[in-house]
Design an enzyme around this catalytic site. Structure first.
Site, mmCIF file in Angstrom:
data_model
loop_
_atom_site.group_PDB
_atom_site.id
_atom_site.type_symbol
_atom_site.label_atom_id
_atom_site.label_comp_id
_atom_site.label_asym_id
_atom_site.label_seq_id
_atom_site.Cartn_x
_atom_site.Cartn_y
_atom_site.Cartn_z
ATOM 1 N N SER A 47 3.861 5.561 -14.537
ATOM 2 C CA SER A 47 3.199 4.647 -13.761
ATOM 3 C C SER A 47 2.196 4.801 -13.594
ATOM 4 C CB SER A 47 3.855 4.373 -12.372
ATOM 5 O OG SER A 47 4.013 5.933 -12.023
ATOM 6 N N GLU A 217 -3.970 -3.170 6.246
ATOM 7 C CA GLU A 217 -5.490 -3.136 5.721
ATOM 8 C C GLU A 217 -4.807 -4.639 4.745
ATOM 9 O OE1 GLU A 217 -8.513 -0.884 3.292
ATOM 10 O OE2 GLU A 217 -6.736 0.183 4.617
ATOM 11 N N HIS A 230 -0.751 7.248 -7.318
ATOM 12 C CA HIS A 230 -0.927 5.865 -8.487
ATOM 13 C C HIS A 230 -3.026 5.636 -7.718
ATOM 14 C CE1 HIS A 230 2.831 6.225 -7.771
ATOM 15 N NE2 HIS A 230 3.338 5.847 -9.350
#
Length: 262
Positions: A47, A217, A230
């Site tokens: 990932s 946000e 990530h």
């Protein structure tokens, strides 16, 4: 046989007028130029490298901006997938699919470790098997006449209470380096490069490279997210640029095909 003689022979054989044959020849040559072989850079990994879905944005794999770095003669084919280890990438047939189209002169960037090294994950791969799988990628890439490049796993952002960055790949990172040495494979130590960058930025500023959002946000993460594995767009681009820089230092032919806009 040179081009002039070939045209003469074709004229005699087909009995076509000179102008007509010239047009046909030019069209054929143009078509051949359009159909010229392009070098493909395959990316296999987990990932941290993978392309992301729209709903995951701003999470960004460092492989996503990579295709912007090269000219039109290069194709970047990112096959990295979330949650995959060397073992599951092979077991699911993903590596077999790469081999189907891998050709002489292509490249394979290989970055695993994040999911191989966690015993509690179904993707866990013991160290011996991890090394064996890396060697499988290398050997089968070479059998196709392509060029394998190993990468150590990119760093996680993990600082202790004193502000010291913790190495979260103490076993699997060195295994990649060892395999590269044993197999005489080009290697990019992305673990070291990324750790050096995180140390330079420090515990606070390094957060700007990762997928870190406060509640409200971003609509994709209404409750916010504190992800230290990530990257966001900035982090992915920084990692990709470091890989590109090291790739050019390896003095491989692909280094001659950078985008003229860079």
């Amino acid at each position: 046989m040179n081009t002039h003689k070939w045209i003469q022979n074709m004229q005699r054989y087909l009995r076509w007028p000179n102008v007509g044959l010239t047009i046909v020849v030019m069209a054929c040559m143009s078509f051949c130029l359009l159909m010229q072989h392009k070098t493909t850079i395959y990316m296999i990994g987990d990932s941290t490298m993978a392309d992301k879905s729209v709903k995951a944005y701003p999470e960004t794999g460092w492989g996503m901006p990579f295709h912007y770095f090269f000219d039109s003669t290069v194709v970047v084919d990112n096959r990295a997938q979330n949650g995959r280890s060397t073992r599951t990438f092979i077991e699911e047939g993903r590596w077999k699919d790469v081999l189907k189209t891998l050709t002489k002169g292509d490249y394979v960037l290989i970055e695993f470790g994040h999911n191989d090294e966690v015993p509690t994950k179904r993707s866990y791969t013991p160290p011996e098997a991890f090394t064996a799988n890396l060697k499988t990628f290398v050997e089968q890439t070479r059998e196709k006449g392509a060029i394998p490049i190993l990468l150590t796993p990119v760093a996680r952002r993990h600082f202790d209470s004193t502000g010291m960055l913790i190495d979260t790949h103490p076993v699997y990172g060195p295994l990649v380096l060892q395999t590269a040495k044993e197999e005489a494979v080009p290697c990019i130590d992305l673990q070291k490069l990324s750790m050096d960058l995180l140390r330079k930025l420090g515990p606070e500023r390094s957060a700007m490279l990762y997928n870190q959002l406060e509640p409200g946000e971003h609509p994709h993460y209404p409750k916010g997210v504190k992800d230290n594995t990530h990257f966001n767009e900035l982090g992915a681009r920084k990692m990709a640029e470091m890989v590109l820089h090291e790739l050019c230092k390896l003095d491989l032919p692909i280094g001659q095909h950078l985008s003229p806009k860079r």
